[in-house]
Design an enzyme around this catalytic site. Structure first.
Site, PDB file in Angstrom:
ATOM      1  N   LYS A 211       6.154  50.946  -1.529  1.00 55.95           N
ATOM      2  CA  LYS A 211       6.166  49.507  -1.204  1.00 55.95           C
ATOM      3  C   LYS A 211       5.334  49.320  -0.149  1.00 55.95           C
ATOM      4  O   LYS A 211       4.599  50.975  -0.067  1.00 55.95           O
ATOM      5  CB  LYS A 211       7.214  50.118  -0.236  1.00 55.95           C
ATOM      6  CG  LYS A 211       7.613  48.942   1.110  1.00 55.95           C
ATOM      7  CD  LYS A 211       8.900  48.958   2.137  1.00 55.95           C
ATOM      8  CE  LYS A 211       9.309  49.813   2.673  1.00 55.95           C
ATOM      9  NZ  LYS A 211       8.223  50.239   4.197  1.00 55.95           N
TER      10      LYS A 211
ATOM     11  N   GLU B 269      10.589  42.945   9.243  1.00 52.04           N
ATOM     12  CA  GLU B 269      11.146  44.269  10.169  1.00 52.04           C
ATOM     13  C   GLU B 269      10.141  43.362  11.619  1.00 52.04           C
ATOM     14  O   GLU B 269       9.336  43.049  12.114  1.00 52.04           O
ATOM     15  CB  GLU B 269      10.083  45.113  10.118  1.00 52.04           C
ATOM     16  CG  GLU B 269       9.927  45.880  10.871  1.00 52.04           C
ATOM     17  CD  GLU B 269       9.559  48.224  10.721  1.00 52.04           C
ATOM     18  OE1 GLU B 269       9.836  47.998   9.958  1.00 52.04           O
ATOM     19  OE2 GLU B 269       9.451  48.374  12.367  1.00 52.04           O
TER      20      GLU B 269
ATOM     21  N   SER C  52       8.089  56.173   7.753  1.00 51.13           N
ATOM     22  CA  SER C  52       8.710  56.598   9.198  1.00 51.13           C
ATOM     23  C   SER C  52       8.878  58.494   8.718  1.00 51.13           C
ATOM     24  O   SER C  52       9.566  58.472  10.419  1.00 51.13           O
ATOM     25  CB  SER C  52       9.815  55.938   9.027  1.00 51.13           C
ATOM     26  OG  SER C  52      11.391  55.879   8.155  1.00 51.13           O
TER      27      SER C  52
END
Ligand code: KIV
Length: 275
Positions: free
Chosen positions: A123, A193, A55
């Site tokens: 991740k 998410e 992000s």
């Protein structure tokens, strides 16, 4: 007994601690960070894990997706966050096209992130059989892997934008299967998410590793937020799931504006701030 000098040593959070929390009532708390200063502040706040998220493409680099983020950029940010984080588990996101092409590519790139950042885990997004094979191979190297299902930002174009996923029964069942597949492949936790709260509850009940929600309701084993969103720094981002715990964008504009006025009007520096 203390040795007398130097800072008190803290016991770092491990993936065993993380997994054990599934059985407890205390939810896991994960927050992103992208540099040493905020890594330290977040760590000192007592979170369980710090995620160096890709992000950073959106919130640091000003891009409109995470797709252009490179492995070298993630390694740079992982390494500088590492300098600030002493206690929390440090997880680094694997960026687009660094683990999807082949199992060998995933092993080499995840290994590189671990070697060059000092993180304790990586991740990976997705739950297909191919991704599960990569997860199995990477965990086989001794590298802990966190999964990421639901809205997976690296697939933003294929998913038609940042939309809630798994609203239909069939898609919810598919997501549950993916979660089981990732657990079976050795993942130690899974980010969920943008999915309906009821689906996140089902997935959380179906697997024995922790789920970490973002826009996935209250039944997950933990929650993650992107730091500039949580702090109200990224004030143009206003999704329904986001709760802001500060209004730092207003504070920044206010503080810099007061500095601007003081300089222009000759109030700064005054005698107290001069030699
Ligand atoms: O990149 C990121 O910050 C993430 C979180 C939103 C989970 O993947």
């Amino acid at each position: 007994m203390s040795s007398g000098s130097g800072p008190a040593r803290v016991r770092p959070v491990t993936i065993r601690d993380f997994i054990a929390r599934k059985a407890s009532d205390e939810r896991l708390v994960v927050v992103t960070a992208y540099d040493a200063l905020f890594g330290r502040l977040v760590d000192e706040s007592g979170v369980d894990a710090v995620l160096v998220g890709d992000s950073l493409g959106n919130v640091v680099a000003g891009l409109d997706s995470t797709l252009p983020v490179t492995l070298d950029q993630m390694i740079y940010h992982g390494r500088i966050v590492r300098r600030g984080v002493a206690r929390a588990l440090l997880i680094v996101d694997m960026p687009f096209l660094t683990y999807q092409v082949s199992v060998e590519q995933a092993m080499l790139n995840c290994g590189r992130v671990m070697q060059e950042t000092g993180a304790q885990a990586v991740k990976l997004e997705g739950g297909s059989p191919e991704i599960a094979r990569a997860v199995r191979a990477v965990t086989g190297l001794g590298v802990p892997v966190m999964g990421h299902l639901g809205f997976t930002p690296q697939s933003v174009h294929a998913l038609g934008g940042p939309r809630v996923q798994a609203r239909e029964r069939e898609a919810a069942d598919r997501l549950k299967d993916e979660a089981c597949r990732l657990e079976d492949a050795g993942a130690f936790a899974i980010v969920l998410e943008l999915i309906p709260a009821a689906v996140a509850a089902e997935v959380t009940a179906a697997i024995s590793i922790p789920t970490i929600g973002i826009g996935a309701g209250a039944s997950c084993d933990g929650q993650v937020l992107v730091l500039p969103d949580l702090l109200g720094l990224n004030d143009r981002f206003t999704p329904k799931f986001l709760k802001r715990y500060a209004s730092l964008a207003d504070d920044v504009r206010g503080a810099v504006g007061r500095f601007r006025d003081d300089v222009r009007e000759g109030r700064y520096p005054d005698d107290d701030h001069s030699f």
